[in-house]
Design a protein around this motif. Sequence first.
Motif, mmCIF file in Angstrom:
data_model
loop_
_atom_site.group_PDB
_atom_site.id
_atom_site.type_symbol
_atom_site.label_atom_id
_atom_site.label_comp_id
_atom_site.label_asym_id
_atom_site.label_seq_id
_atom_site.Cartn_x
_atom_site.Cartn_y
_atom_site.Cartn_z
ATOM 1 N N ASN A 269 -4.954 -3.026 -12.098
ATOM 2 C CA ASN A 269 -3.643 -2.736 -11.511
ATOM 3 C C ASN A 269 -2.669 -3.907 -11.595
ATOM 4 O O ASN A 269 -1.632 -3.910 -10.906
ATOM 5 C CB ASN A 269 -3.776 -2.278 -10.058
ATOM 6 N N ARG B 49 0.922 0.360 -5.070
ATOM 7 C CA ARG B 49 0.407 1.689 -5.421
ATOM 8 C C ARG B 49 1.268 2.740 -4.736
ATOM 9 O O ARG B 49 1.005 3.156 -3.613
ATOM 10 C CB ARG B 49 -1.063 1.824 -5.005
ATOM 11 N N ILE B 50 2.302 3.165 -5.441
ATOM 12 C CA ILE B 50 3.302 4.056 -4.872
ATOM 13 C C ILE B 50 2.875 5.510 -5.040
ATOM 14 O O ILE B 50 2.510 5.942 -6.139
ATOM 15 C CB ILE B 50 4.662 3.841 -5.557
ATOM 16 N N THR B 51 2.915 6.254 -3.951
ATOM 17 C CA THR B 51 2.650 7.690 -4.003
ATOM 18 C C THR B 51 3.974 8.450 -4.033
ATOM 19 O O THR B 51 5.039 7.886 -3.781
ATOM 20 C CB THR B 51 1.839 8.135 -2.781
ATOM 21 N N ASP B 52 3.892 9.741 -4.323
ATOM 22 C CA ASP B 52 5.096 10.574 -4.310
ATOM 23 C C ASP B 52 5.732 10.581 -2.924
ATOM 24 O O ASP B 52 6.963 10.583 -2.791
ATOM 25 C CB ASP B 52 4.747 12.004 -4.731
ATOM 26 N N GLU B 53 4.891 10.577 -1.895
ATOM 27 C CA GLU B 53 5.420 10.563 -0.513
ATOM 28 C C GLU B 53 6.128 9.248 -0.231
ATOM 29 O O GLU B 53 7.175 9.229 0.431
ATOM 30 C CB GLU B 53 4.283 10.773 0.484
ATOM 31 N N ASP B 54 5.565 8.137 -0.734
ATOM 32 C CA ASP B 54 6.206 6.830 -0.547
ATOM 33 C C ASP B 54 7.598 6.841 -1.180
ATOM 34 O O ASP B 54 8.571 6.359 -0.582
ATOM 35 C CB ASP B 54 5.380 5.716 -1.194
ATOM 36 N N GLU B 55 7.684 7.382 -2.385
ATOM 37 C CA GLU B 55 8.970 7.417 -3.075
ATOM 38 C C GLU B 55 9.964 8.299 -2.323
ATOM 39 O O GLU B 55 11.142 7.941 -2.170
ATOM 40 C CB GLU B 55 8.796 7.931 -4.505
ATOM 41 N N ASN C 55 4.694 -2.466 -1.851
ATOM 42 C CA ASN C 55 3.540 -1.632 -2.162
ATOM 43 C C ASN C 55 3.318 -1.553 -3.671
ATOM 44 O O ASN C 55 4.228 -1.226 -4.426
ATOM 45 C CB ASN C 55 3.754 -0.220 -1.601
#
Length: 292
Positions: free
Chosen positions: A276, A18-24, A16
Amino acid sequence: MTVKEARKIVQDFNENKRITDEDEFMFIEAMNFLIEEEKDPRDMMWLGGYYYELKRFDLALKYYEMAATMDYDEAYECLGYIWYYGRTGERDYKKAFECFSKMMDKGNLVAEYKVADMYKNGYYVDKDQNKHESMIKKLYEKVQKCDNVFDPVPEVYTRLARIKTAEEDVDAAINLYLRAKDWLAQRIRFNAFFGNLNIMKWLIDDLYELIEFDEETFDFYDLYYLLKTPHKIRFFYDDKEMHLESEMEGNECVVCFNGKWYHSRDDFFKDAAVDNVKLTSVYRDLYGFEVI
């Protein structure tokens, strides 16, 4: 969560862009689950390395030490770095020397040049410049067999270049710096780790102590030299004109790239991107550099 589900979360996270806080959060949960379930030191090192790149060194130390309890070789090299540089706030050259020496005895080239550094600086051992130079010159011969961009070729070349500079063999030093620059640029293309970027920055600074900068012919990583002082620069990527500017703020330049400001040249090289895509990953496709 099952092992299969955890592996899928980890795979998706790594793919991924585009990492989100939830992904992390899910990635860390998955990695800790795998470590608890399978106790594989490779997972411990993976998570430790993730935290190291984020400069969360206390957590990196935790997982490297976990892997070291299983006598996993790679862990000792990483622990050596943590203790050598005092990443968690405490330098311990004795521990660093022990970790690096253990790996040097097993043929680890990174550990060998770090032990050489310790003799140069007198860290834990008596200062011995002759021993440092002898070790680096022997390492130079060893790395001629290397063909992987992650092998420590630039690290050895830049150390030997400094030795050659001190010996007033400037042509040899310049050649070594240029070869190291090319090798390191290829490595950074795949991993813009702050350690790799620092080596490039120091390399460029040292190189242009030996040769005059040519504003008519320079490339992406030569921007390390220009961005130390106020400049306006343009270049092209995918037929689009890019604008770059550095301005003094206090004792250091801040950098503006296509309207976005960065606190320093370090931040620019670490984070600057177009659509990006990090500039470091497409450095070969950047062209038409010009000081304006």
